[in-house]
Design an enzyme around this catalytic site. Sequence first.
Site, PDB file in Angstrom:
ATOM      1  N   ASP A  32       0.845  -1.196   0.000  1.00  0.00           N
ATOM      2  CA  ASP A  32       0.000   0.000   0.000  1.00  0.00           C
ATOM      3  C   ASP A  32       0.880   1.245   0.000  1.00  0.00           C
ATOM      4  O   ASP A  32       1.635   1.465   0.958  1.00  0.00           O
ATOM      5  CB  ASP A  32      -0.893   0.027   1.246  1.00  0.00           C
ATOM      6  N   ASP A 170     -10.013  -4.947  -0.330  1.00  0.00           N
ATOM      7  CA  ASP A 170      -8.955  -4.419   0.539  1.00  0.00           C
ATOM      8  C   ASP A 170      -9.554  -3.566   1.651  1.00  0.00           C
ATOM      9  O   ASP A 170     -10.144  -2.521   1.377  1.00  0.00           O
ATOM     10  CB  ASP A 170      -7.988  -3.576  -0.306  1.00  0.00           C
TER      11      ASP A 170
END
Length: 212
Positions: A32, A170
């Site tokens: 990320d 996610d």
Amino acid sequence: MEVAVSYLKTSISKEETIKKIEDTSAEYIHVDLADGLFVPNKNFHWNDIHALLQNCQKKLDIHLMTLDLERHINESLKLNPEKIAFHIEATKEIDSLIQKIKKENVKVGLAINNQTNIEVLLPYLNKIDYVLVMSIISGYGGQKFIMSTIEKLKQLKKIQKNFSFQIEIDGGINSETIKYVKDNVDVVVSGSFICLSEDYEKQIQILKEKSK
């Protein structure tokens, strides 16, 4: 169902966390990357990311929560990732960026924020490899799963029948929330549930068992 592990929320160093993920059965390390522009916080410098991940054996699943996508895609490609997703809300140059990634034989995904209507994806679904659906507010780890995501996944699953893209989720995925998404996703990203535990593999197996 495949599991991608996000290492942002951890009780040990990122280096130790990556080593522990490498020793599990997870299919991917989920990377990320938030730039402080597209999302409020910044969580990386490229020198640090390259040092951390350049020798990884596990496949890298990169999620760009950034503007200046041309630059960040170029830097991402240096890591030889399996997959790169960028946000559809972050650019108008969607087609050219899809082509840029595909040209390097890397799988390309479009990520959408939780409040974004999936209809914006329709012009691109025959050009991409996966859709990354956010089930939290982009940019911060450790948030609770947003329940309205479930309906969005169901809609996307119906559309998927006419294409070949995968669906990845996610945000807030754990032993409870997996039951809400398991029938409509191909890949789950999980962070805190795995990396704040003592036994990463045990947590991954819980997710895989509950997805059956």
